[in-house]
Design an enzyme around this catalytic site. Structure first.
Site, short mmCIF file in Angstrom:
data_model
loop_
_atom_site.label_atom_id
_atom_site.label_comp_id
_atom_site.label_asym_id
_atom_site.label_seq_id
_atom_site.Cartn_x
_atom_site.Cartn_y
_atom_site.Cartn_z
N ASP A 129 0.87 -1.17 0.00
CA ASP A 129 0.00 0.00 0.00
C ASP A 129 0.90 1.23 0.00
O ASP A 129 2.11 1.13 0.25
CB ASP A 129 -0.88 -0.01 1.26
CG ASP A 129 -1.77 1.23 1.33
OD1 ASP A 129 -2.32 1.65 0.30
OD2 ASP A 129 -1.91 1.81 2.44
N SER A 130 0.30 2.37 -0.24
CA SER A 130 1.07 3.61 -0.18
C SER A 130 1.56 3.89 1.23
O SER A 130 2.51 4.65 1.41
CB SER A 130 0.17 4.77 -0.64
OG SER A 130 -1.01 4.78 0.14
N TYR A 190 -0.55 8.36 -2.45
CA TYR A 190 -0.64 8.02 -3.86
C TYR A 190 -1.88 8.67 -4.51
O TYR A 190 -1.93 8.83 -5.71
CB TYR A 190 -0.79 6.50 -4.03
CG TYR A 190 0.47 5.68 -3.91
CD1 TYR A 190 1.67 6.20 -3.40
CD2 TYR A 190 0.47 4.34 -4.31
CE1 TYR A 190 2.81 5.40 -3.29
CE2 TYR A 190 1.60 3.55 -4.22
CZ TYR A 190 2.77 4.08 -3.71
OH TYR A 190 3.89 3.28 -3.61
N CYS A 213 -3.75 -1.18 -1.96
CA CYS A 213 -4.06 0.23 -2.18
C CYS A 213 -5.05 0.37 -3.35
O CYS A 213 -4.82 -0.17 -4.44
CB CYS A 213 -2.75 0.94 -2.53
SG CYS A 213 -2.94 2.69 -2.89
N THR A 252 -5.77 3.13 -5.01
CA THR A 252 -5.22 3.98 -6.08
C THR A 252 -4.25 3.17 -6.94
O THR A 252 -4.29 3.25 -8.18
CB THR A 252 -4.51 5.21 -5.46
OG1 THR A 252 -5.39 5.82 -4.50
CG2 THR A 252 -4.14 6.21 -6.52
N GLU A 283 -5.73 9.58 9.63
CA GLU A 283 -4.38 9.52 10.19
C GLU A 283 -4.25 10.37 11.45
O GLU A 283 -3.42 10.11 12.31
CB GLU A 283 -3.35 9.92 9.13
CG GLU A 283 -3.40 8.92 7.98
CD GLU A 283 -2.09 8.64 7.30
OE1 GLU A 283 -1.14 9.40 7.51
OE2 GLU A 283 -2.04 7.65 6.56
N CYS A 336 -11.16 3.04 -0.42
CA CYS A 336 -9.86 3.55 0.04
C CYS A 336 -9.49 2.77 1.29
O CYS A 336 -10.36 2.47 2.12
CB CYS A 336 -9.97 5.04 0.34
SG CYS A 336 -8.48 5.74 1.08
N THR A 337 -8.20 2.47 1.40
CA THR A 337 -7.71 1.68 2.54
C THR A 337 -8.08 2.28 3.90
O THR A 337 -8.24 1.56 4.87
CB THR A 337 -6.18 1.62 2.49
OG1 THR A 337 -5.68 2.95 2.27
CG2 THR A 337 -5.71 0.69 1.41
N HIS A 338 -8.18 3.60 3.96
CA HIS A 338 -8.39 4.26 5.25
C HIS A 338 -9.85 4.28 5.71
O HIS A 338 -10.13 4.45 6.88
CB HIS A 338 -7.90 5.71 5.19
CG HIS A 338 -6.42 5.85 5.20
ND1 HIS A 338 -5.61 5.26 4.26
CD2 HIS A 338 -5.59 6.52 6.05
CE1 HIS A 338 -4.35 5.56 4.52
NE2 HIS A 338 -4.31 6.33 5.59
N1 DGL Z 1 -3.93 3.78 0.11
C1 DGL Z 1 -4.61 4.82 -0.64
C2 DGL Z 1 -5.84 4.21 -1.33
O1 DGL Z 1 -6.39 3.21 -0.92
C3 DGL Z 1 -5.03 5.96 0.25
C4 DGL Z 1 -3.87 6.80 0.76
C5 DGL Z 1 -3.10 7.50 -0.35
O2 DGL Z 1 -3.64 8.45 -0.98
O3 DGL Z 1 -1.99 7.09 -0.60
O4 DGL Z 1 -6.24 4.75 -2.33
#
Ligand code: DGL
Length: 271
Positions: A14-15, A46, A77, A79, A156, A188-190
């Site tokens: 992941d990013s 990312y 991730c 993205t 975060e 999105c992961t978050h």
């Molecule tokens: N991990 C990214 C996603 O799931 C989110 C965080 C980022 O922008 O890097 O798209």
């Protein structure tokens, strides 16, 4: 298939720290597998970078993971899945699983009125990866897609139920309420960490689909199909966590995303 191959780790990347929500789901579903996770914390986020840059970063991470002879890779991730999955799948000798197709399948299964919302980073939404796949599989579906660039930072910051986060979510989710969606993909992961607040904003009848559990399910299917599963054991597999930078709050955040204590995080270089 040699015994060694079964016992090799599954790679995931992941990013940054968010992909650990996917690792947590993998751990729950496939407890005896070893997992090697790489968070590209030196280059996060990312979500606002160009597709070319994301493809380059993702290739570099694949090279890193392949050094450890991973038997499959999960692009945790959204993205990176949106921009780089097809390139990585073409180039890789091992199965590569993204989070988009599993999320789309879960949304198709959940919707009753065929109105689906998708919320993700700028990059994920602009790529139209979710929208195109959904539209291809369900031509009569109505999609409301919203880029929500502020949410990653709020998660975060640990502002998971903060009034400011609620206000911002209300703003982002307003078009979905207006479109009367009955299912929202948290692309999105978050965002799985924002589920309780998003549910409060959208109401209890809206189904929230997150990519973590569905990606773990897709991985289990791929391991099964390729005969790559590790034999069940009473001992849990090892989770190794690497990051390309170790900012001060990283391990605290990582433990929150993974939902368990982390003994050590390795700082590594990719590219
Ligand atoms: N991990 C990214 C996603 O799931 C989110 C965080 C980022 O922008 O890097 O798209």
């Amino acid at each position: 298939m040699s015994l060694e191959t079964h016992d090799q780790p599954i790679g995931a990347f992941d990013s940054g720290v968010g992909g650990l929500t996917v690792v947590q789901a993998m751990r729950e579903l496939l407890p005896s597998e070893d997992i090697l996770y790489l968070g590209d914390t030196a280059r996060v986020p990312y979500g606002n970078k160009s597709p070319e840059t994301i493809v380059r970063y993702s290739r570099e991470i694949m090279t890193y993971l392949n050094k450890y002879k991973v038997k499959a890779v999960v692009v945790a991730c959204n993205t990176a899945s949106a921009h780089a999955l097809s390139v990585l799948q073409k180039e890789s000798n091992v199965p590569v699983i993204g989070v988009i197709a599993p999320g789309v399948e879960a949304a198709r299964a959940a919707t009753r009125n065929k109105r689906i919302g998708i919320i993700g980073t700028q990059g994920t939404i602009q790529s139209c990866a979710y929208q195109n796949l959904l539209q291809r599989l369900e031509p009569d579906i109505s999609i409301t897609a919203v880029a929500a660039p502020l949410l990653v930072s709020l998660v975060e910051e640990d502002w998971l139920s903060h009034p400011a986060t609620q206000l911002i979510l209300e703003e982002y989710l307003a078009p979905m309420k207006a479109a009367k969606v009955d299912t929202v993909v948290l692309a999105c992961t978050h965002y799985p960490l924002l589920k309780p607040l998003a549910q409060r904003v959208l109401g209890p009848e809206v189904v929230l689909v997150d990519s973590a559990q569905n990606a773990a399910g897709a991985l289990a299917g791929v391991l099964q199909n390729h005969g790559l599963n590790r034999a069940a054991s009473s001992e849990a597999g090892r989770i190794t966590i690497c990051a390309t930078d170790l900012p001060a709050q990283f391990s605290r955040l990582a433990e929150r995303f993974l939902g368990q204590r982390i003994e050590a995080i390795r700082c590594v270089t990719v590219g």
